[in-house]
Design a protein around this motif. Structure first.
Motif, PDB file in Angstrom:
ATOM      1  N   VAL A   1       1.031  -1.048  -0.151  1.00 25.75           N
ATOM      2  CA  VAL A   1      -0.148  -0.099   0.082  1.00 25.75           C
ATOM      3  C   VAL A   1       0.861   1.204  -0.111  1.00 25.75           C
ATOM      4  O   VAL A   1       1.701   1.220   1.031  1.00 25.75           O
ATOM      5  CB  VAL A   1      -0.758  -0.173   1.279  1.00 25.75           C
ATOM      6  CG1 VAL A   1      -1.904   1.283   1.291  1.00 25.75           C
ATOM      7  CG2 VAL A   1      -1.983  -1.069   1.004  1.00 25.75           C
ATOM      8  N   ASP A   2       0.789   2.019  -0.984  1.00 25.90           N
ATOM      9  CA  ASP A   2       1.587   3.295  -1.133  1.00 25.90           C
ATOM     10  C   ASP A   2       0.649   4.421  -1.118  1.00 25.90           C
ATOM     11  O   ASP A   2      -0.194   4.759  -1.627  1.00 25.90           O
ATOM     12  CB  ASP A   2       2.186   3.131  -2.619  1.00 25.90           C
ATOM     13  CG  ASP A   2       3.404   4.328  -2.546  1.00 25.90           C
ATOM     14  OD1 ASP A   2       3.443   5.015  -1.485  1.00 25.90           O
ATOM     15  OD2 ASP A   2       4.198   4.629  -3.589  1.00 25.90           O
ATOM     16  N   GLY A   3       0.696   5.226  -0.026  1.00 26.33           N
ATOM     17  CA  GLY A   3      -0.127   6.312   0.438  1.00 26.33           C
ATOM     18  C   GLY A   3       0.220   6.999   1.521  1.00 26.33           C
ATOM     19  O   GLY A   3       1.213   6.654   2.344  1.00 26.33           O
ATOM     20  N   PRO A   4      -0.464   8.467   1.755  1.00 24.80           N
ATOM     21  CA  PRO A   4       0.224   9.018   2.989  1.00 24.80           C
ATOM     22  C   PRO A   4      -0.490   8.634   4.382  1.00 24.80           C
ATOM     23  O   PRO A   4      -0.002   9.092   5.362  1.00 24.80           O
ATOM     24  CB  PRO A   4      -0.563  10.575   2.481  1.00 24.80           C
ATOM     25  CG  PRO A   4      -1.598  10.168   1.830  1.00 24.80           C
ATOM     26  CD  PRO A   4      -1.529   8.897   1.045  1.00 24.80           C
ATOM     27  N   ASP A   5      -1.569   7.949   4.136  1.00 24.86           N
ATOM     28  CA  ASP A   5      -2.122   7.805   5.379  1.00 24.86           C
ATOM     29  C   ASP A   5      -1.057   7.013   6.497  1.00 24.86           C
ATOM     30  O   ASP A   5      -0.502   5.871   6.073  1.00 24.86           O
ATOM     31  CB  ASP A   5      -3.608   6.974   5.232  1.00 24.86           C
ATOM     32  CG  ASP A   5      -4.552   8.031   4.667  1.00 24.86           C
ATOM     33  OD1 ASP A   5      -4.600   9.000   4.547  1.00 24.86           O
ATOM     34  OD2 ASP A   5      -5.763   7.221   4.194  1.00 24.86           O
ATOM     35  N   ASP A   6      -1.634   6.842   7.769  1.00 25.07           N
ATOM     36  CA  ASP A   6      -0.833   6.233   8.508  1.00 25.07           C
ATOM     37  C   ASP A   6       0.764   6.304   8.510  1.00 25.07           C
ATOM     38  O   ASP A   6       1.570   5.262   8.447  1.00 25.07           O
ATOM     39  CB  ASP A   6      -1.278   4.795   8.923  1.00 25.07           C
ATOM     40  CG  ASP A   6      -0.856   4.000   9.864  1.00 25.07           C
ATOM     41  OD1 ASP A   6      -0.462   4.313  10.689  1.00 25.07           O
ATOM     42  OD2 ASP A   6      -0.813   2.905   9.872  1.00 25.07           O
ATOM     43  N   ASN A   7       1.364   7.360   8.259  1.00 21.24           N
ATOM     44  CA  ASN A   7       2.594   7.516   8.272  1.00 21.24           C
ATOM     45  C   ASN A   7       3.304   6.711   6.850  1.00 21.24           C
ATOM     46  O   ASN A   7       4.309   6.130   7.244  1.00 21.24           O
ATOM     47  CB  ASN A   7       3.542   7.317   9.512  1.00 21.24           C
ATOM     48  CG  ASN A   7       3.266   8.327  10.608  1.00 21.24           C
ATOM     49  OD1 ASN A   7       2.213   8.430  11.180  1.00 21.24           O
ATOM     50  ND2 ASN A   7       4.418   9.061  10.867  1.00 21.24           N
ATOM     51  N   GLY A   8       2.440   6.657   5.958  1.00 22.99           N
ATOM     52  CA  GLY A   8       2.895   5.649   4.863  1.00 22.99           C
ATOM     53  C   GLY A   8       2.344   4.379   4.787  1.00 22.99           C
ATOM     54  O   GLY A   8       3.056   3.577   4.336  1.00 22.99           O
ATOM     55  N   GLY A   9       1.607   3.974   5.697  1.00 19.70           N
ATOM     56  CA  GLY A   9       1.019   2.612   5.811  1.00 19.70           C
ATOM     57  C   GLY A   9       1.802   1.756   6.933  1.00 19.70           C
ATOM     58  O   GLY A   9       1.901   0.528   6.703  1.00 19.70           O
ATOM     59  N   VAL A  10       2.177   2.305   7.848  1.00 17.43           N
ATOM     60  CA  VAL A  10       3.215   1.550   8.618  1.00 17.43           C
ATOM     61  C   VAL A  10       2.483   0.470   9.558  1.00 17.43           C
ATOM     62  O   VAL A  10       3.101  -0.692   9.490  1.00 17.43           O
ATOM     63  CB  VAL A  10       4.043   2.488   9.846  1.00 17.43           C
ATOM     64  CG1 VAL A  10       4.655   3.636   9.035  1.00 17.43           C
ATOM     65  CG2 VAL A  10       2.775   2.913  10.796  1.00 17.43           C
ATOM     66  N   HIS A  11       1.330   0.362   9.855  1.00 19.68           N
ATOM     67  CA  HIS A  11       0.537  -0.663  10.177  1.00 19.68           C
ATOM     68  C   HIS A  11      -0.133  -1.637   9.147  1.00 19.68           C
ATOM     69  O   HIS A  11      -0.204  -2.584   9.482  1.00 19.68           O
ATOM     70  CB  HIS A  11      -0.780  -0.157  11.146  1.00 19.68           C
ATOM     71  CG  HIS A  11      -0.246   0.529  12.451  1.00 19.68           C
ATOM     72  ND1 HIS A  11      -0.090   1.895  12.529  1.00 19.68           N
ATOM     73  CD2 HIS A  11      -0.145  -0.072  13.626  1.00 19.68           C
ATOM     74  CE1 HIS A  11       0.211   2.221  13.812  1.00 19.68           C
ATOM     75  NE2 HIS A  11       0.043   1.059  14.502  1.00 19.68           N
ATOM     76  N   THR A  12      -0.215  -1.277   8.192  1.00 15.52           N
ATOM     77  CA  THR A  12      -0.485  -2.164   7.035  1.00 15.52           C
ATOM     78  C   THR A  12       0.605  -2.774   6.407  1.00 15.52           C
ATOM     79  O   THR A  12       0.374  -4.183   6.293  1.00 15.52           O
ATOM     80  CB  THR A  12      -1.615  -1.155   5.975  1.00 15.52           C
ATOM     81  OG1 THR A  12      -2.388  -0.589   6.680  1.00 15.52           O
ATOM     82  CG2 THR A  12      -2.031  -2.212   5.001  1.00 15.52           C
TER      83      THR A  12
END
Length: 372
Positions: free
Chosen positions: A261-272
């Motif tokens: 997942v590439d995107g700005p949410d959650d500091n760049g998807g750290v939990h995903t």
């Protein structure tokens, strides 16, 4: 500088905050507001870093026992709160206090007995935790200095002191803070989260005496309330399968780079995106068998504490570092072969075409990029 690290991913709370159920939505919004406030505080205030901790710890002799203090926040935002149990004192009537006390001790003993590490800083840092934070607070976190536990809303999340791996996870953010200090953004941030999941699971396995085959490889089992369709917050064995519920949505974690997942949410998807290195570790531990905290865990611990990691390391760099750590400790044997194979299987190193779908029966890894 310590970072503010929570166990529940923001995307879950964001979904709950949009719920048609006004009570659940209000609780989630309240949690998100307080989390944002703490992140701002951590961004403005540097915590005790590795050098400061070393200086503070040098003055006292190390022992094989933790120094624990548990506080009752009394549903307020004033940390740490009222002291209710200290090291060596008897159990109290409050089960949350006792679970926090025991979980801090179990984490301390795992790091000490498995890796010879005294507390999160390696120098006997006292362990502090606060329970009953706010009212219905849906999270637990390490704020750079201490652990904090919410009681949960009782409808989606239960008391956050219940899963021992949650305690191990959050305290490992402290270990990372005092060692590799991985930047909490993008792939290095996902590795920061993954390392906490790895050792959170190992704390549980060590405490229960489980082998890799016996372990459930779940993070947060027992945290979801009855009626929620899910088993935990994350699965290291099968990322993307931990929950699928109308309130929570579907677990979005990918098991391989095919679902990154590439995107700005959650500091760049750290939990995903942490699902990818999580799965790599599970594959190593599974291939080696026996107690996962021994060979597999030792390789990850050597990597985290060896001083070779750049704070902004990406997945490829971490894969190379774990491979080198395996080679340094065990030579060119089963351990290094397992590490190389795992990173190839999850698509981080060469051989990415092997999308690892066979490792997760019935799971379509390429369709896991949808956020809940």
């Amino acid at each position: 500088m310590g970072v503010f690290c929570t166990i529940v991913p923001p995307h879950i709370l964001d979904r709950l905050a949009r719920s048609a159920d006004g009570e659940l939505a209000a609780t989630a919004r309240h949690t998100l507001e307080h989390d944002a406030r703490h992140r701002t505080r951590r961004g403005l205030t540097a915590s005790v870093g590795p050098a400061g901790a070393a200086a503070a710890g040098a003055a006292k002799a190390l022992t094989d026992q933790p120094v624990r203090s548990i506080y009752d926040a009394r549903h307020r935002d004033d940390l740490p709160g009222h002291e209710v149990r200290v090291e060596g004192s008897a159990a109290v009537k409050d089960v949350s206090v006792n679970r926090a006390y025991d979980g801090l001790g179990d984490t301390f003993q795992t790091y000490l007995k498995a890796y010879g590490r005294h507390s999160v800083d390696g120098r006997g840092l006292p362990l502090v935790a606060s329970v009953h934070y706010l009212k219905g607070y849906d999270n637990a976190f390490w704020d750079g200095e201490q652990m904090v536990f919410g009681d949960g809303d009782g409808r989606v999340f239960l008391d956050f002191t219940i899963p021992i791996d949650v305690i191990g996870h959050e305290l490992t953010h402290g270990v990372t803070q005092y060692t590799a200090n991985l930047t909490y953004q993008g792939q290095s941030g996902a590795l920061n989260e993954s390392v906490s999941d790895v050792f959170g699971s190992l704390v549980k396995q060590f405490t229960l005496g489980q082998t890799a085959d016996e372990a459930d490889w779940l993070i947060g089992a027992g945290l979801l309330a009855p009626g929620i369709n899910g088993v935990a917050l994350r699965s290291m064995k099968a990322p993307g399968t931990a929950y699928d519920d109308p309130h929570l949505g579907k677990d979005p974690q990918p098991a391989t780079m095919a679902g990154y997942v590439d995107g700005p949410d959650d500091n760049g998807g750290v939990h995903t995106n942490s699902g990818i290195p999580n799965h790599a570790f599970y594959l190593v531990a599974s291939a080696l068998g026996g107690n996962a905290w021994e060979r597999a865990g030792q390789i990850w611990y050597d990597t985290l504490t060896g001083g070779s990691l750049d704070p902004d390391v990406d997945f490829t760099g971490f894969a190379a570092a774990t491979t080198a750590a395996a080679q340094d400790r065990y030579g060119d044997g089963a351990e290094v072969q397992a590490v190389r194979a795992a990173w190839t299987t999850v698509g981080v190193t060469s051989g990415a075409a092997k999308a690892a779908a066979s490792e997760l029966p019935g799971q379509q890894t390429g369709q896991q990029t949808q956020q809940a």
